[in-house]
Design an enzyme around this catalytic site. Structure first.
Site, PDB file in Angstrom:
ATOM      1  N   ARG A 117      12.901   6.844 -33.817  1.00 35.43           N
ATOM      2  CA  ARG A 117      13.233   6.182 -35.082  1.00 35.43           C
ATOM      3  C   ARG A 117      12.198   6.498 -36.164  1.00 35.43           C
ATOM      4  O   ARG A 117      12.350   6.027 -37.291  1.00 35.43           O
ATOM      5  CB  ARG A 117      13.284   4.678 -34.879  1.00 35.43           C
ATOM      6  CG  ARG A 117      14.714   4.099 -34.926  1.00 35.43           C
ATOM      7  CD  ARG A 117      14.595   2.675 -34.494  1.00 35.43           C
ATOM      8  NE  ARG A 117      15.583   1.755 -34.914  1.00 35.43           N
ATOM      9  CZ  ARG A 117      16.496   1.210 -34.097  1.00 35.43           C
ATOM     10  NH1 ARG A 117      16.619   1.613 -32.869  1.00 35.43           N
ATOM     11  NH2 ARG A 117      17.283   0.260 -34.543  1.00 35.43           N
ATOM     12  N   ARG A 134      24.012 -11.696 -32.439  1.00 35.85           N
ATOM     13  CA  ARG A 134      22.566 -11.473 -32.361  1.00 35.85           C
ATOM     14  C   ARG A 134      21.895 -12.041 -33.601  1.00 35.85           C
ATOM     15  O   ARG A 134      22.426 -11.940 -34.692  1.00 35.85           O
ATOM     16  CB  ARG A 134      22.270  -9.962 -32.284  1.00 35.85           C
ATOM     17  CG  ARG A 134      22.189  -9.428 -30.880  1.00 35.85           C
ATOM     18  CD  ARG A 134      22.195  -7.925 -30.832  1.00 35.85           C
ATOM     19  NE  ARG A 134      21.218  -7.263 -31.697  1.00 35.85           N
ATOM     20  CZ  ARG A 134      21.070  -5.933 -31.772  1.00 35.85           C
ATOM     21  NH1 ARG A 134      21.831  -5.140 -31.035  1.00 35.85           N
ATOM     22  NH2 ARG A 134      20.188  -5.391 -32.570  1.00 35.85           N
ATOM     23  N   ARG A 168      29.834  -8.337 -35.115  1.00 34.46           N
ATOM     24  CA  ARG A 168      29.512  -7.900 -33.745  1.00 34.46           C
ATOM     25  C   ARG A 168      29.225  -9.095 -32.835  1.00 34.46           C
ATOM     26  O   ARG A 168      28.513 -10.020 -33.220  1.00 34.46           O
ATOM     27  CB  ARG A 168      28.294  -6.967 -33.771  1.00 34.46           C
ATOM     28  CG  ARG A 168      27.813  -6.603 -32.368  1.00 34.46           C
ATOM     29  CD  ARG A 168      26.974  -5.352 -32.339  1.00 34.46           C
ATOM     30  NE  ARG A 168      25.650  -5.531 -32.915  1.00 34.46           N
ATOM     31  CZ  ARG A 168      24.729  -4.565 -32.960  1.00 34.46           C
ATOM     32  NH1 ARG A 168      25.007  -3.354 -32.490  1.00 34.46           N
ATOM     33  NH2 ARG A 168      23.554  -4.791 -33.510  1.00 34.46           N
ATOM     34  N   LYS A 186      26.544   3.740 -32.282  1.00 31.86           N
ATOM     35  CA  LYS A 186      25.813   4.554 -31.290  1.00 31.86           C
ATOM     36  C   LYS A 186      25.979   3.986 -29.871  1.00 31.86           C
ATOM     37  O   LYS A 186      26.295   4.714 -28.939  1.00 31.86           O
ATOM     38  CB  LYS A 186      24.311   4.621 -31.633  1.00 31.86           C
ATOM     39  CG  LYS A 186      24.024   5.142 -33.027  1.00 31.86           C
ATOM     40  CD  LYS A 186      22.537   5.215 -33.304  1.00 31.86           C
ATOM     41  CE  LYS A 186      21.805   3.883 -33.269  1.00 31.86           C
ATOM     42  NZ  LYS A 186      22.241   2.928 -34.311  1.00 31.86           N
ATOM     43  N   ARG A 240      17.195  -4.127 -42.074  1.00 31.29           N
ATOM     44  CA  ARG A 240      17.223  -3.073 -41.051  1.00 31.29           C
ATOM     45  C   ARG A 240      17.772  -1.773 -41.632  1.00 31.29           C
ATOM     46  O   ARG A 240      17.310  -0.688 -41.282  1.00 31.29           O
ATOM     47  CB  ARG A 240      18.070  -3.521 -39.853  1.00 31.29           C
ATOM     48  CG  ARG A 240      17.377  -4.590 -39.014  1.00 31.29           C
ATOM     49  CD  ARG A 240      18.340  -5.319 -38.111  1.00 31.29           C
ATOM     50  NE  ARG A 240      18.872  -4.512 -37.046  1.00 31.29           N
ATOM     51  CZ  ARG A 240      20.016  -4.766 -36.403  1.00 31.29           C
ATOM     52  NH1 ARG A 240      20.737  -5.819 -36.736  1.00 31.29           N
ATOM     53  NH2 ARG A 240      20.412  -3.983 -35.441  1.00 31.29           N
TER      54      ARG A 240
HETATM   55  P1  ADP Z   1      24.854   0.550 -32.902  1.00 30.78           P
HETATM   56  O1  ADP Z   1      24.621   0.755 -31.417  1.00 30.78           O
HETATM   57  O2  ADP Z   1      24.793   1.830 -33.677  1.00 30.78           O
HETATM   58  O3  ADP Z   1      23.986  -0.523 -33.501  1.00 30.78           O
HETATM   59  P2  ADP Z   1      27.383  -0.644 -32.011  1.00 30.78           P
HETATM   60  O4  ADP Z   1      27.933   0.403 -31.090  1.00 30.78           O
HETATM   61  O5  ADP Z   1      26.809  -1.864 -31.400  1.00 30.78           O
HETATM   62  O6  ADP Z   1      26.353   0.036 -33.069  1.00 30.78           O
HETATM   63  O7  ADP Z   1      28.569  -1.048 -33.018  1.00 30.78           O
HETATM   64  C1  ADP Z   1      28.376  -2.040 -34.023  1.00 30.78           C
HETATM   65  C2  ADP Z   1      29.646  -2.901 -34.151  1.00 30.78           C
HETATM   66  O8  ADP Z   1      30.703  -2.110 -34.687  1.00 30.78           O
HETATM   67  C3  ADP Z   1      30.163  -3.462 -32.831  1.00 30.78           C
HETATM   68  O9  ADP Z   1      30.693  -4.737 -33.094  1.00 30.78           O
HETATM   69  C4  ADP Z   1      31.257  -2.485 -32.405  1.00 30.78           C
HETATM   70  O10 ADP Z   1      32.254  -3.109 -31.623  1.00 30.78           O
HETATM   71  C5  ADP Z   1      31.808  -2.015 -33.754  1.00 30.78           C
HETATM   72  N1  ADP Z   1      32.193  -0.593 -33.781  1.00 30.78           N
HETATM   73  C6  ADP Z   1      31.587   0.453 -33.169  1.00 30.78           C
HETATM   74  N2  ADP Z   1      32.198   1.609 -33.476  1.00 30.78           N
HETATM   75  C7  ADP Z   1      33.210   1.293 -34.327  1.00 30.78           C
HETATM   76  C8  ADP Z   1      34.204   2.047 -35.012  1.00 30.78           C
HETATM   77  N3  ADP Z   1      34.281   3.389 -34.892  1.00 30.78           N
HETATM   78  N4  ADP Z   1      35.079   1.371 -35.805  1.00 30.78           N
HETATM   79  C9  ADP Z   1      35.007   0.030 -35.921  1.00 30.78           C
HETATM   80  N5  ADP Z   1      34.089  -0.736 -35.313  1.00 30.78           N
HETATM   81  C10 ADP Z   1      33.211  -0.120 -34.517  1.00 30.78           C
HETATM   82  P1  AMP Z   2      18.800  -1.817 -32.057  1.00 31.65           P
HETATM   83  O1  AMP Z   2      19.395  -2.571 -30.924  1.00 31.65           O
HETATM   84  O2  AMP Z   2      18.721  -0.336 -31.796  1.00 31.65           O
HETATM   85  O3  AMP Z   2      19.491  -2.125 -33.373  1.00 31.65           O
HETATM   86  O4  AMP Z   2      17.287  -2.302 -32.172  1.00 31.65           O
HETATM   87  C1  AMP Z   2      16.969  -3.657 -32.416  1.00 31.65           C
HETATM   88  C2  AMP Z   2      15.523  -3.775 -32.887  1.00 31.65           C
HETATM   89  O5  AMP Z   2      14.627  -3.292 -31.863  1.00 31.65           O
HETATM   90  C3  AMP Z   2      15.162  -2.952 -34.119  1.00 31.65           C
HETATM   91  O6  AMP Z   2      15.483  -3.622 -35.329  1.00 31.65           O
HETATM   92  C4  AMP Z   2      13.643  -2.782 -33.940  1.00 31.65           C
HETATM   93  O7  AMP Z   2      12.944  -3.963 -34.263  1.00 31.65           O
HETATM   94  C5  AMP Z   2      13.523  -2.606 -32.422  1.00 31.65           C
HETATM   95  N1  AMP Z   2      13.605  -1.168 -32.026  1.00 31.65           N
HETATM   96  C6  AMP Z   2      14.589  -0.578 -31.263  1.00 31.65           C
HETATM   97  N2  AMP Z   2      14.323   0.722 -31.079  1.00 31.65           N
HETATM   98  C7  AMP Z   2      13.165   0.991 -31.741  1.00 31.65           C
HETATM   99  C8  AMP Z   2      12.381   2.155 -31.948  1.00 31.65           C
HETATM  100  N3  AMP Z   2      12.746   3.348 -31.429  1.00 31.65           N
HETATM  101  N4  AMP Z   2      11.247   2.043 -32.688  1.00 31.65           N
HETATM  102  C9  AMP Z   2      10.864   0.860 -33.196  1.00 31.65           C
HETATM  103  N5  AMP Z   2      11.554  -0.273 -33.050  1.00 31.65           N
HETATM  104  C10 AMP Z   2      12.698  -0.227 -32.334  1.00 31.65           C
END
Ligand code: ADP
Ligand code: AMP
Length: 213
Positions: free
Chosen positions: A85, A157, A124, A13, A168
């Site tokens: 969420r 992270r 990541r 995302k 998660r």
């Molecule tokens: P989210 O915001 O949904 O938690 P991220 O955009 O941070 O996910 O992506 C999670 C990990 O996967 C990151 O390390 C990113 O570089 C990698 N990633 C994102 N999209 C793709 C994809 N289409 N194919 C492979 N790796 C991806």
């Molecule tokens: P994310 O970066 O989106 O993976 O979020 C990291 C963490 O932040 C999650 O595991 C939750 O603990 C908290 N968080 C982010 N967005 C929300 C939301 N909309 N509602 C509740 N907790 C959230």
């Protein structure tokens, strides 16, 4: 244009939202980024949110809703990444949009199985300075451990450790997945095969956006 990016952690995302922000000038609102920033700064919100985030649990709805109310822009489009969420958060968003005379355009569902989530999040890397996101294999930085954008230090992270990632994902299935039905019934939902490569997923998003809202 107001878009929601819905999907499990690690589904891509943030990666896609950042691209769309650059190309279309939409504001990228990531509740995860906002919370991490609050934790870093040690604000009241940050102090309350920290414990939940470390465990991979959701931060209570009222804190999240208040935070969104504060950052939602009066003018211009935006992408909500990681919000809503829960059903109460989605209902609060409805009320907020109505109050500001705004309409939700589309909801993109980033569809990926659990094993892809674990693989992506365990690799990541996140910049400690600007929040840019990389992957050790799928999107490596030019210099190991260093952010291409700002030169900041890249780290894993704490909540990207496998045990927390699995928690998660479970939280997503239990508390967030009901939103698929919530938005599906309103014909707002567009399912993306988010296992595809970054560029392909982006192309699919643009294809759906071609039709407008
Ligand atoms: P989210 O915001 O949904 O938690 P991220 O955009 O941070 O996910 O992506 C999670 C990990 O996967 C990151 O390390 C990113 O570089 C990698 N990633 C994102 N999209 C793709 C994809 N289409 N194919 C492979 N790796 C991806
Ligand atoms: P994310 O970066 O989106 O993976 O979020 C990291 C963490 O932040 C999650 O595991 C939750 O603990 C908290 N968080 C982010 N967005 C929300 C939301 N909309 N509602 C509740 N907790 C959230």
């Amino acid at each position: 244009m107001i878009l929601i990016f819905l999907g499990p952690p690690g589904s891509g995302k943030g990666t896609q939202a950042k691209r769309l922000q650059q190309d279309k000038g939409l504001m990228h609102i990531s509740t995860g980024d906002l919370l991490r920033d609050a934790v870093k700064k040690g604000t009241e919100l940050g102090k309350k949110a920290k414990e939940y985030m470390e465990k991979g649990e959701l931060v209570p709805d009222e804190l999240i809703i208040a935070m969104i109310e504060e950052v939602m822009p009066e003018e211009g489009g935006f992408i909500l990444d990681g919000f809503p969420r829960t059903i109460p958060q989605a209902q609060a968003l409805d009320r907020l949009l109505e109050k500001h005379n705004k309409n939700l355009c589309k909801v993109f569902l980033f569809d990926v199985p659990e094993e892809v989530v674990v693989d992506r999040l365990s690799g990541r890397l996140t910049c400690t300075n600007c929040g840019a996101v990389y992957h050790v294999r799928y999107n490596p930085p030019k210099t190991e451990g260093v952010c291409d954008v700002c030169g900041g230090r890249l780290v894993q992270r704490e909540d990207d450790k496998e045990e927390v990632v699995r928690r998660r994902y479970k939280v997503y299935v239990e508390q967030t997945a009901p939103l698929i039905d919530f938005y599906g019934k309103r014909n707002k939902l567009y399912r993306l095969d988010a296992t595809k490569e970054v560029q392909e997923v982006y192309r699919d998003i643009l294809e759906v956006l071609k039709d407008g809202c």
